[in-house]
Every structure is written in structure tokens, then in C-alpha cells.
Design a protein around this motif. Structure first.
Motif, PDB file in Angstrom:
ATOM      1  N   THR A 562       0.815  -1.212   0.000  1.00  0.00           N
ATOM      2  CA  THR A 562       0.000   0.000   0.000  1.00  0.00           C
ATOM      3  C   THR A 562       0.849   1.264   0.000  1.00  0.00           C
ATOM      4  OG1 THR A 562      -1.479  -1.293   1.415  1.00  0.00           O
ATOM      5  CG2 THR A 562      -2.101   0.965   0.978  1.00  0.00           C
ATOM      6  N   SER A 575      -1.272   3.291   6.209  1.00  0.00           N
ATOM      7  CA  SER A 575      -2.076   3.247   4.994  1.00  0.00           C
ATOM      8  C   SER A 575      -3.547   2.981   5.251  1.00  0.00           C
ATOM      9  CB  SER A 575      -1.520   2.173   4.064  1.00  0.00           C
ATOM     10  OG  SER A 575      -1.512   0.942   4.744  1.00  0.00           O
ATOM     11  N   GLY A 578      -4.792   6.684   6.433  1.00  0.00           N
ATOM     12  CA  GLY A 578      -4.218   7.865   5.830  1.00  0.00           C
ATOM     13  C   GLY A 578      -3.760   8.832   6.906  1.00  0.00           C
ATOM     14  N   PRO A 579      -3.130   9.929   6.504  1.00  0.00           N
ATOM     15  CA  PRO A 579      -2.506  10.818   7.489  1.00  0.00           C
ATOM     16  C   PRO A 579      -3.492  11.564   8.381  1.00  0.00           C
ATOM     17  CG  PRO A 579      -2.305  11.696   5.258  1.00  0.00           C
ATOM     18  CD  PRO A 579      -2.856  10.318   5.126  1.00  0.00           C
ATOM     19  N   ILE A 627      -1.732  15.353   2.343  1.00  0.00           N
ATOM     20  CA  ILE A 627      -1.967  14.050   1.723  1.00  0.00           C
ATOM     21  C   ILE A 627      -0.940  13.753   0.633  1.00  0.00           C
ATOM     22  CG2 ILE A 627      -3.587  12.730   0.282  1.00  0.00           C
ATOM     23  CD1 ILE A 627      -5.834  14.022   1.761  1.00  0.00           C
ATOM     24  N   ALA A 630       1.956  11.665   1.185  1.00  0.00           N
ATOM     25  CA  ALA A 630       1.724  10.279   1.606  1.00  0.00           C
ATOM     26  C   ALA A 630       1.600   9.319   0.446  1.00  0.00           C
ATOM     27  CB  ALA A 630       0.458  10.205   2.446  1.00  0.00           C
ATOM     28  N   THR A 631       1.270   9.821  -0.700  1.00  0.00           N
ATOM     29  CA  THR A 631       1.000   8.893  -1.812  1.00  0.00           C
ATOM     30  C   THR A 631       2.075   8.954  -2.890  1.00  0.00           C
ATOM     31  OG1 THR A 631      -0.443  10.610  -2.669  1.00  0.00           O
ATOM     32  CG2 THR A 631      -1.487   8.777  -1.554  1.00  0.00           C
TER      33      THR A 631
ATOM     34  N   SER B 236      -9.998   4.911   0.902  1.00  0.00           N
ATOM     35  CA  SER B 236      -9.386   5.777   1.915  1.00  0.00           C
ATOM     36  C   SER B 236      -8.700   6.914   1.201  1.00  0.00           C
ATOM     37  CB  SER B 236      -8.369   4.996   2.740  1.00  0.00           C
ATOM     38  OG  SER B 236      -7.081   5.098   2.180  1.00  0.00           O
ATOM     39  N   ALA B 237      -8.215   7.858   1.986  1.00  0.00           N
ATOM     40  CA  ALA B 237      -7.533   9.019   1.418  1.00  0.00           C
ATOM     41  C   ALA B 237      -6.335   8.588   0.587  1.00  0.00           C
ATOM     42  CB  ALA B 237      -7.080   9.940   2.539  1.00  0.00           C
ATOM     43  N   VAL B 238      -5.764   7.458   0.953  1.00  0.00           N
ATOM     44  CA  VAL B 238      -4.496   7.086   0.345  1.00  0.00           C
ATOM     45  C   VAL B 238      -4.661   6.325  -0.969  1.00  0.00           C
ATOM     46  CG1 VAL B 238      -2.324   5.863   0.741  1.00  0.00           C
ATOM     47  CG2 VAL B 238      -3.413   7.096   2.606  1.00  0.00           C
ATOM     48  N   LEU B 495      -1.363  -3.041   8.730  1.00  0.00           N
ATOM     49  CA  LEU B 495      -0.282  -2.881   7.753  1.00  0.00           C
ATOM     50  C   LEU B 495      -0.685  -2.139   6.494  1.00  0.00           C
ATOM     51  CD1 LEU B 495       1.124  -6.523   7.980  1.00  0.00           C
ATOM     52  CD2 LEU B 495       2.142  -4.465   8.976  1.00  0.00           C
ATOM     53  N   GLY B 496      -1.911  -2.371   6.014  1.00  0.00           N
ATOM     54  CA  GLY B 496      -2.297  -1.755   4.759  1.00  0.00           C
ATOM     55  C   GLY B 496      -3.752  -2.007   4.464  1.00  0.00           C
ATOM     56  N   LEU B 497      -4.178  -1.547   3.282  1.00  0.00           N
ATOM     57  CA  LEU B 497      -5.566  -1.733   2.899  1.00  0.00           C
ATOM     58  C   LEU B 497      -5.753  -3.103   2.268  1.00  0.00           C
ATOM     59  CD1 LEU B 497      -6.341   1.757   1.407  1.00  0.00           C
ATOM     60  CD2 LEU B 497      -7.377   0.741   3.440  1.00  0.00           C
TER      61      LEU B 497
END
Lengths: 631, 631
Positions: A562, A575, A578-579, A627, A630-631, B236-238, B495-497
Motif C-alpha cells: 500500500t 495506509s 491515511g494521514p 496528503i 503520503a501517496t 481511503s484518502a491514500v 499494515l495496509g488496505l
């Protein structure tokens, strides 16, 4: 499986190299003994990014120590050699002559067998056994009050390094809710060598350690110690090869198998075992009836006590640490299985049932039980008294067939102990959750606290492909209730032979079950690893979170899927949310705000502070990471 | 994720088609009501190779019915439309005007939002709500003694077809050990519509079914019904996209999710929800505070009751079936988290904690609780009272912060029931095994038997990458103890999505946990599926074994890996032991032998039959399938 030999070996070498890689941020260290200063108990030290060090129980042997050169064609260093020599109660001897039938053929001139033997030449050792009149079992020493190096080794190993745990152990002392519920176990705060001796003497723990397996790093199986797990490997008539099995062994102990059983049933059984035992730092168990049956061409009715006895000696000389022996499956119990949904599902059990019915005789394993004890005590092979009548489905759980056999195993335990032979008891199998505790209670009641060693149990029958999960539930529960060792189940159970990924999946599921049991029992220090990981999680120390987990590689890979960037390993968010939404981040901000005001949150709240609330609001506007970063 | 739109859609269409494939040997059938003949309760019938038919609970909706044409751009058929109309207590109305901020921007001319809206045009429905003075909750009807179609639907669904189970149910009647231990639950032998009504009336069960979600196939969540599972999805935002989320929904219900929560936190929240609700045959839950926070630019302190209220109405009009509302997290409890290892780990909880501290005010969710009830009862949205102070690690389990909030949720339950609003209670989280039962006991004690809905709990903290397993252990146990719905955890937790494979892994792990709980509780018929599968296993009906399992595809694939040939599906042995060692085969031979002699095994044994033993020996020589035919 059908790849040419060369590419198989190349890939085997690669796989083995991979299985030998030290875990991230980890180094192998050793702790010396006090009673026996020469012993060096291995531990894995994990260096955290905050400067702390966490030390973990390490089953992987010298394989994860880059300083040790290992050639699997000649076997591992002999850790216990000097200890056994020093006891001066054993002697090397000629040993039983090897026969072609040991590897599955009656043709003594077999080219296949000759080739097998050549390949395993450097793995041959002269066997030793007890000198006349001697008994060389750990139980025998324990009863005489002797603390062996094996016992002190176990004590140090069970404790781990307590220094790093102090912060977490203090919690459990402060709050009753964190102390665990041992369910009747007597777990000491510190495991002393004397405690280990006492547990072994009273039969409540075993240290499987054949004198012909000096490569073994001693470990204990007992209700008052950490819950252990066993992984099964072994080739079968249908598929798999020797190299695969050795690599599976190394792979299995890398992920945490405390014991490994070699359940080979195909050809090459004897030589496969040479490879496995000589290269194993963990105790190896077998089911000797499998090989005995091969020797009689697979015809159960043709089995004899003599052939079986010969097989026991053959395997004891090779160094097998424990034998599964289905001596509790008696002729009068067999009819109890007639109305079962799935009859007899234990391989060993069904072989013996067939023999008993065909001859209409009591099982020779039962009638010759003390003869078997006489062999075991000369090599210190432990009994794993098999549950040949274990249930094969939920509907057959806890029936009279199962419990009649269990009570017999209890009788046999007394006989074994008369000979000071170390003994554990095998248990099921398939048991719905509400029937699990009765299994432990019956075992404790009838088997005199000899360690219980269960296969799962599987809590439901509808999960083929996921039976590692269906059984990890039962395993965790029965582990908490008092089972000392959990035999793993892989995702392939009921469907096929496990490959290395299945072995790993089974082991991780069982490490989870065993650890969940240790935490629930309140084993001192068990929860410390969880606490250290959770602290790392809360402080966004991602690498530490990965490195403290049961499978650092998978944890890191999942995170990378992710948020692949290295910078996100430092990020104070993750992830999932998100932040902006990270709850841990928000919690930390709340605390920092309180700290910055020089007051605790509680005090701040009690003071009722409109002005401070304002400050917080203003500060809060700037705490988010955009954001985009973060990506 | 960065693939061009076209290929994304193509792959989405393919994935959806795959998720719609009927399970092997399965057909969708429907059972009509007696009180309400117009209802048609779906079940999956599995045709076995021995001519028997097994019927299973089916969460997959019309998707697995090849006769139903589905266009996800216009939504599913409206199963409940006529039932709601017939009650004549609701009216269509204009509804709240859509705003750009609902999809994450203040720019009302946003091209992105315009495009989003165009794509979702055919998913728009005019909302309805209760006519003035009416209360349209299932609880309200239940208390008035009305058996709604929803209630009868649930009754039929919970029972399943009992005909095929008769053989297995008889077992449980005969032997106490097979009857289960309901741990205080009051599970009837047959679930009648009246029983459902009574359970809903007393608050012991809920039927989440917003009047604006007529596509829903009603289901119940309650301690005396089958244990249900919830799967979380949401962008999500990410990362992630709308199409992915819809496909995840279809995928999730295929594998058995009874409920799905849309936890979207990024942009496009409103439109994502349109897609999800209109295409979902299972109840959809949300956490409205997530969207409310987006509306105030992610600044928790800027949240107001008015914005939150507006969000509740927005989502109620769309058809969300239950709202997670963290109304039990009160200002005076926040300081109780200060000494925790991981503070507040609930997203919603930390948002509200931040708001409370910043304003130094009691939570507006708590102070406006009855205002919220007033909204809920006009649409029949159920409460899922959130546990904002749930423990985030083993060390924080069962602490005063957690239980103070739980007691408050109990108070709020009483308030909700005053308004006849259906209510369930959320629970942890991270709880070691020995502390799980206390959670259930406290919940039963303080929350008046309102259904408990827990996240796991995870029994240990050291298994990132495998938290579906670490938590399935806790979930199975708490499900047995009385939890009505289990919120899944995927391997990616912490850990992640989760991607679709993670969603499936999480769901299967939780179907195992829920089913293990049902079997342990002795839910009538729960074990029948296990028995049918075990019978197939014993009779070497491989295809039936696969088809009755939770994941037929994986079971078959695993079998094929070792024994790929079609003929091996008929083989009377399996790859684990090969043809010679198959214990089930041996057991069957033993029985057949006894039967052929015209005597039961027991009688045969009692007669002591040397001659018959001879015959058996001779017959035994021919029973093996040569190895060559197996490989």
C-alpha cells in the motif's frame, strides 16, 4: 517435481540459502550455564531502532548463524557430544546391520539403494547405547537428583533474557488482569535448573534427546513450560524427495517448529531419516509402524513383533528422539468405532486395528509394552503414546472409543515411568470448541499429568484448504487448558501433501496458537514481546513492528503493497486511515498537548481550561501531513 | 491502481463476472413464507454425487443467480419495496439537497463531482421516511406484536431446510455430547416468525433494514441466531477506487459476509455509498463521523452537531442500515487512556476525544443522543454503539476506560429502546484468551442482552500479516460465549488496505470462527454441514467434499496440486498417505469384512473367529490399488 536432478539441486541450494538468512536486525547470541558453564543456549537478539534489544526464543539452530559453516551432507555440530561422553554410562557398538529393506526393497544389490547409501556416506555414525544395567533417560537422571546439562539448557531457554522484559513484567505484577490464568498449571516466575529436573522426574515434562542425536539443542515439553509446536514432514509413496524434506526441516525450524516428525512412508525411509536427524537441531519424532509396514510389503497382517522391534532399534540407533506408538489401541476397543461417522482415521491406528482383527489377537504393541520400554531406556527415546482412536470428525469427538484408549494410555504411562522412560500422550484431532476442555480434563485425570500433545484439534469439518485456521482455534484453547505441544495442521490437511509454503503457513498459525496460549496462561515474559511490538506500533517504529513479528518479511511486504516508499516507514500514520485519520497519531497529539502544558491530561481536564482548549485548537490546525506527501 | 481507466473497467467487469459464477453443483432456490406467502428466501442447494441435496445459508444475493440480470449502474431488484409500501406508514419526500462537500470538495462546480454524479445517475432514488408520528423500526412493529415479512424471512433463513439434516440432527438428540453448550443462549429447535418477533421486541436481536434500502435480503443479528460476520470495505484518502469497492462488496458476500461496512474516508464518499447501497443485498453499515470530518476539512475540532446531524440524514436517505456512533466515549473517560500502551485506537473514538478535549465539552454524540434516536426511527437505521475506547493491544485489554464506556453504552441502549430504535453494541479489539469471557459477561450484564458485535478480538499482538488468524481464535471463542456478529480482520490489518484476496482470506477465517461458534453452541443444524462433509470424506466422494466446503475452489485446487488427474477424484485413497496407508480405506474394509460375514464387528470379535481371520487375511492381499495407478 519432474524437473531434472541438476536444476532440482540448484533450486534446493538456493532455497536452503534463503532459509539460512538471519532475520532482519537479528543476531544469534548464546547464554552460558551456571551449573554447566560449557553450555551455550542460543537466542535471537533483535536490535530495535530506539536502541532497545529484544531477545527471542530461537528454534532455528546454527542455520541462522552466519558464522557456522554447514554442509548438510555431513551434518551439524554435535552440541551434546561432550555431555553424553562425560556421563560415562554409554558405549559405542557395532549396531544393527543395514538392510536394503530399510529403504524399501528386498534386493540387497539394488542400485538405487547403493546410490542412496553413497550419497549419505558422510552422515553415518556409529551408534551408542547404555552400558549393561544403565538407564540413560533424562527421567532416570532426574529421579536420581542429577541436573544434566540438558536440564539447565532448557531452564535458560525457557526464561529467555529477562532484562529487556522488566518494563513489561512490572505491568503484570501491578495489574491482576494482566497476570494470566494458568488453568491449574504451576508456572514459576523463574525456571530454575532444579525446577526442570523436578518436572522431568515427576513426568510432567520431557526432554526428548536420544543419545544418538547429539546435534539436538535440548528443549522441554511440559505444561509448566512454554507451549511447543511440532511440524510434520516426510515423503510419501505418492510424491516428494529427500532434498525437499531436508529443506522443509530447515524451513520449519526457521519459522519456529520446536519439534519435527518425519512421517515418511515411501521408499528411502531409512536414508531420508539419516539426512533429517543428522541435520536437525530439534528433536525428531517418527511413527515406527510406518517403516515396519513397508518392510512387510504394506500388508498389515504380516507385521510381527520381531520386525517392529528391529525397526525400533534401527531408528533408535539413528537418533530418533521420540516414537509414536499406538499401544493403547486394544482389540476390545475396535468395535467401539463401528458406529462412527469416520471410523479410525489414524494411519497407525488403522494398521494396528487391521492386524488385531485379522489375527483376532491383542495388539503386540500392548503385549510387548515393557519390551519396548527396555529398548527406549537404552537410548533415551521418549514415548509419544499415539491416539489411534482419535476422532476424525466433529461427530465422533469424545466418544467411548477415544476415551477408552486414553485411559489405557494412562495405564501405559505408569508402566513407562516404572522404566524411567519419558512419556507424552497424543490427543485429537477433531473436537468442537465446547468439547475441548473435557479432553484436557480426561487426560489430566487419567494420564497423571504426563504432557499432552494434540493434533489441533479442528473445531469444524467444513474448512478443507483452511484447516490450519480451523485447528489453530482449537489448538490455542487446548494449549491454554494445559496441552504442552501442538502438532500443526497445514492448509493442505485432508487434501494433499504440504509444500514449503504450506509448512510455513501451518507453523505460523501454530506459533500464533501456542503464543496465545502462553499469554493466556500468564507465562512470565510471554506477553513482553506483544508489548514491545505494540509500543513500536504506537510510536510508528514500523521496522521494529515488522522485526518483532512472527514473520517480518510478510509484515513488511504487506505494508509495502500500500505504501511502498521508504519514507513511509518513518511516517507517523499508516495506509489504513491515511494521514488525517490516524487515531494513534491523534492520541499522541492529545498526550503531547497535555505534556506541553505541564499538566497531565487528567489534571488538565479537572482544571477546565477554555484557554488551553483554544491553544490546542490553534496547534491542531498544523499537525497534519499533507496528503500529497503520503501517496 | 495506476492503470488507464478502460483497462480498469475491463478488469472490473471480468472480476465481477467471476464473483457472480454459481458455486460448483449449486443452484439458487427460494422458500416461500406462510404468514407472508410473497416472500422468497434464497438458499443455495448443493447437489451431491450420491443423490443427496444439501441446502446452505446464502448471503450472495441475486449475484449468484444466473437467471437475474444485474447492471450495477442501476442497482439490484427491490425485494422489500412492496412490504414497505404495504405498511403505509412512510412517504416519499424531496430529501436533502446534494452538496459538493458530500463528495469532498467545496467547489459546487467541481468537474470531478459532476462526472461522479453523472456516472451514478441511474442509482438515484427518492428517499422516504416515516409519516409524521410514525415509527418504522422493526422493533416498533415487534413490540406491537406485528410479524413483518422481514421477520418471517429471517425465521426461514435461520432454519434452513431441515429435511436434509434429519439424519444428523438425530445424532445430536441421541448423544448429549453432540448437543452443544449454548453458554446461556436460548436457541430454539425451530425458529418461528413469532420467536423472531419476540427477540426483536426485547432487543435481543436486530434486523438492520433501512426503509431506503429495499434491496436488502433481511437477516438477523442476535445471540439466539446463527453467528454473523461483517466485512469492512471502503476507499481511503491514500488509495482505492469506487469500482474496486463495489466489486469487493460482491466478492465479500460471495464468500459469506452477512453485513458489509463502508468505511470510506477519502473523497467521493457520498457517491461511493450510492454504488454500494444500491448494489447490496446485505445490510450496509457506516461510521458517519468519517464523512462529517471530511466535510470540515479533517479538523476534528471544527465538527458540530449540525454537520453531524446533516450527515446522518444524508446517509439515512441513501439507505444505510446501521450507524456506528461512538456516543459512549464521554469526556470524563478520556483521561483513563493516558497510561495505556496504545491510547485510543478507534478512529471515531480518537476524533471525538480530540473534539472533547479541544472544546472541553461533553461529546455532542452523547448530549444529542435522543435527537439521534429521533432520526434513526424515521428510517429504521439501527445503532451500532461504537467502542471508541476499545483496547489496541493486549496490555490495554479490559481496563477501566474500556469498561466505563461499555457501561455507558448500556445506558444508551435503554434510551434507544425507549424510541424503539434497534441497537447493537460494539466490542474489542485486542483481548488475550483468558480475558475474553469477561468481555461477554460485562456486556450481558450492562447492555441488557442487546447483540454484541466484536472486532476479533485479537488474542496476541505479534502476528501482523496473520491477524485474521490471531483474531479468528478470539472471534470463535467470543462467538461461542454469545457475541452475535463478528467483524472480520484481514491479513493486512495494522499494515495496509485489504485487496480482494485479503477480503476473501478475512471472510473465510471469520466464517470458520462463526461456524465453530454455532457448532459449539449447538445451533440446530449447524453441525449437519460438517457431518455431511465428513461422510463424503469417509466415502471418498471428493467432489462432494470440495463442494460442501467453505471454499470449494481452493479445496479442489489443493487436491489437484498433488493428484491432478480426474481419476484420482474417484480414488479410494488420497495423496497424504497414498493408496496403501489410507486409514479410512482400511476402516471401511474392516467394516465390509464384518458385514460380508453377516455379523457386526462386535459380534465377530466376541465369537473369536480364527477362520474368519484367515479369510480376511486372504481378502486383504488384494485390496490395494497398485501405486502406479496413483501417480
Amino acid at each position: 517435481m519432474n524437473a531434472p536432478l541438476d536444476s532440482k539441486l540448484a533450486s534446493f541450494t538456493e532455497l536452503l540459502a534463503r532459509a539460512r538468512e538471519p532475520f532482519p536486525a537479528s543476531t544469534k547470541t548464546h547464554v552460558a550455564g551456571a551449573v554447566h558453564p560449557q553450555i551455550a543456549v542460543p537466542m535471537r537478539e533483535v536490535k530495535l531502532t530506539n536502541g532497545e534489544t529484544v531477545s527471542l526464543y530461537d528454534t532455528s539452530g546454527p542455520y541462522t548463524d552466519p558464522k557456522v559453516a554447514i554442509d548438510i551432507r555431513s551434518g551439524l555440530p554435535q552440541v551434546r557430544r561432550g555431555w553424553i561422553d562425560a556421563r560415562a554410562d554409554t558405549a559405542f557398538y557395532e549396531g544393527r546391520a543395514l538392510q536394503a529393506v530399510d529403504d524399501g526393497t528386498k534386493d540387497e544389490a539394488s542400485a538405487r539403494v547403493a546410490e542412496l547409501r553413497r550419497e549419505a556416506a558422510a552422515l553415518q555414525r556409529q551408534p551408542r547405547k547404555a552400558i549393561p544395567g544403565a538407564n540413560v533417560t533424562q527421567m532416570h537422571y532426574a529421579k536420581k537428583g542429577i541436573i544434566t546439562p540438558e536440564m539447565e539448557y532448557v531452564a535458560i531457554r525457557e526464561n529467555g533474557r529477562r532484562e529487556w522484559m522488566a518494563e513489561y513484567l512490572a505491568d503484570a505484577g501491578r495489574e491482576a488482569r494482566l497476570a494470566g490464568n494458568p488453568m491449574g498449571a504451576s508456572i514459576p516466575k523463574i525456571v530454575t535448573p532444579e525446577f526442570v529436573r523436578d518436572e522431568v522426574a515427576r513426568g510432567r515434562a520431557i526432554i526428548p534427546a536420544n543419545i544418538n542425536h547429539p546435534e539436538v539443542e535440548p528443549m522441554a515439553i511440559g505444561r509448566n513450560f512454554l507451549v511447543k509446536i511440532n511440524a510434520n514432514i516426510g515423503n510419501s509413496a505418492v510424491t516428494s524427495s529427500i532434498e525437499e524434506e531436508v529443506e522443509k526441516l530447515v524451513w520449519a525450524i526457521r519459522w519456529g517448529a520446536d519439534n519435527v516428525m518425519d512421517l515418511s512412508t515411501g521408499r528411502n525411509i531409512h536414508t531420508t531419516r539419516d539426512w533429517i536427524v543428522r541435520n536437525s537441531p530439534v528433536p525428531i519424532g517418527t511413527v515406527p509402524i510406518y517403516q515396519a509396514l513397508e518392510k512387510v510389503g504394506g500388508v498389515a497382517e504380516d507385521l510381527t513383533w520381531e520386525i517392529y522391534r528391529d525397526t525400533l532399534i534401527e531408528q533408535a540407533e539413528q537418533g530418533v528422539d521420540y516414537f509414536t506408538i499406538h499401544a493403547g489401541l486394544r482389540l476390545p476397543f475396535i468395535h467401539l468405532t463401528a458406529a462412527r461417522r469416520t471410523g479410525i482415521v489414524s494411519r497407525g491406528g488403522s494398521i494396528m486395528a487391521k492386524w488385531c482383527i485379522a489375527h483376532h489377537k491383542e495388539s503386540f504393541l500392548y503385549t510387548h509394552f515393557e519390551d519396548i520400554c527396555d529398548i527406549m531406556k537404552q537410548y533415551d527415546v521418549s514415548f509419544s503414546l499415539g491416539d489411534g482412536l482419535r476422532p476424525g470428525c466433529a461427530a465422533d469427538a469424545n466418544d467411548e472409543a477415544q476415551f477408552a484408549e486414553l485411559r489405557t494410555l494412562g495405564e501405559l504411562t505408569k508402566l513407562a515411568w516404572k522404566h524411567d522412560v519419558q512419556t507424552m500422550i497424543e490427543g485429537p484431532g477433531h473436537v468442537p470448541m465446547h468439547m475441548i476442555q473435557a479432553n484436557m480434563e480426561e487426560q489430566l485425570k487419567h494420564c497423571h499429568e504426563a504432557p499432552f500433545y494434540t493434533l489441533g484439534p479442528l473445531t469444524i469439518d467444513v474448512a478443507p484448504g483452511y484447516d490450519h485456521i480451523a485447528s489453530a482455534i482449537g489448538a490455542a484453547m487446548i494449549g491454554w487448558f494445559g496441552t504442552a505441544m501442538l502438532c500443526y495442521v497445514t492448509p493442505k490437511e485432508h487434501l494433499g501433501l504440504p509444500d514449503r509454503e504450506d509448512v510455513k503457513a501451518g507453523i505460523i498459525a501454530y506459533k500464533i496458537a501456542a503464543h496465545a496460549a502462553d499469554v493466556a496462561k500468564g507465562h512470565p515474559g510471554a506477553r513482553a514481546r506483544d508489548d514491545a511490538l505494540s509500543k513500536a506500533r504506537f510510536e510508528f517504529r514500523w521496522h521494529d513492528q515488522f522485526n518483532l513479528s512472527l514473520d517480518p518479511e510478510t509484515a513488511r511486504d504487506f505494508h509495502d503493497e500500500t505504501l511502498p516508499k521508504d519514507s513511509s516507514k518513518e511516517a507517523h500514520f499508516c495506509s489504513m486511515c491515511g494521514p488525517k485519520f490516524c487515531s494513534m497519531k491523534i492520541t499522541q497529539e492529545v498526550r503531547e498537548f497535555a505534556a506541553a502544558q505541564g499538566v497531565s491530561e487528567q489534571a488538565a481536564l479537572e482544571q477546565g481550561m477554555a484557554q488551553k482548549a483554544d491553544e490546542f485548537r490553534r496547534a491542531g490546525g498544523e499537525i497534519y501531513i499533507p496528503i500529497a506527501s503520503a501517496t
